[in-house]
Write an enzyme that holds these catalytic residues in place. Structure first.
Site, short mmCIF file in Angstrom:
data_model
loop_
_atom_site.label_atom_id
_atom_site.label_comp_id
_atom_site.label_asym_id
_atom_site.label_seq_id
_atom_site.Cartn_x
_atom_site.Cartn_y
_atom_site.Cartn_z
N HIS A 47 -74.68 -113.42 -18.29
CA HIS A 47 -75.90 -112.75 -17.80
C HIS A 47 -76.55 -113.37 -16.56
O HIS A 47 -76.62 -112.67 -15.73
CB HIS A 47 -77.05 -112.92 -19.10
CG HIS A 47 -78.45 -112.61 -18.64
ND1 HIS A 47 -79.61 -113.27 -18.29
CD2 HIS A 47 -79.05 -111.43 -18.76
CE1 HIS A 47 -80.61 -112.70 -18.06
NE2 HIS A 47 -80.16 -111.35 -18.45
N ASP A 92 -79.81 -107.21 -18.76
CA ASP A 92 -80.61 -107.66 -20.01
C ASP A 92 -80.26 -107.10 -21.08
O ASP A 92 -79.91 -107.63 -22.16
CB ASP A 92 -81.94 -107.42 -19.61
CG ASP A 92 -82.29 -108.41 -18.55
OD1 ASP A 92 -81.85 -109.67 -18.24
OD2 ASP A 92 -83.78 -108.47 -18.08
#
Length: 118
Positions: A47, A92
């Site tokens: 991420h 996300d």
């Protein structure tokens, strides 16, 4: 943005508060350094790298708003999101799904970052 990411996490992992992911391992919640300590920490490293890539595209991943849907634990990014919104939404979404599939090891929450993340 981070508020939407928090809500995505709640969509895929409703049984655990989002803040449990904000101080986990070497990469969840702070900059990130060293070798990820487990699969969940690796989700956060990916991420972080995704946000970095979005930043290089000229996006502001921590603040970019996007459209998405959560339905029964399944996330979908809106196909009409612009370039930056689409990139950040995908970062996300991938992370929230990764969190859902990775074991949460309580001992890896709030670790000694200086000792374990070199």
């Amino acid at each position: 943005n981070l508020y939407q990411f928090k809500n995505m996490i709640h969509c895929t992992v409703p049984s655990r508060p989002w803040w449990h992911f904000a101080d986990y391992g070497c990469y969840c919640g702070r900059g990130g350094k060293g070798t990820p300590i487990d699969d969940l920490d690796r989700c956060c490293q990916v991420h972080d790298n995704c946000y970095e890539k979005a930043g290089k595209m000229g996006c502001w991943p921590y603040f970019t708003l996007y459209k998405y849907k959560c339905s029964k634990g399944t996330l979908t990014c809106n196909g009409r999101n612009g370039k930056c919104a689409a990139a950040v939404c995908n970062c996300d979404l991938v992370a929230a799904n990764c969190f859902a599939g990775a074991p949460y090891i309580n001992a890896n929450y709030n670790i000694d970052f200086k000792k374990r993340c070199q």
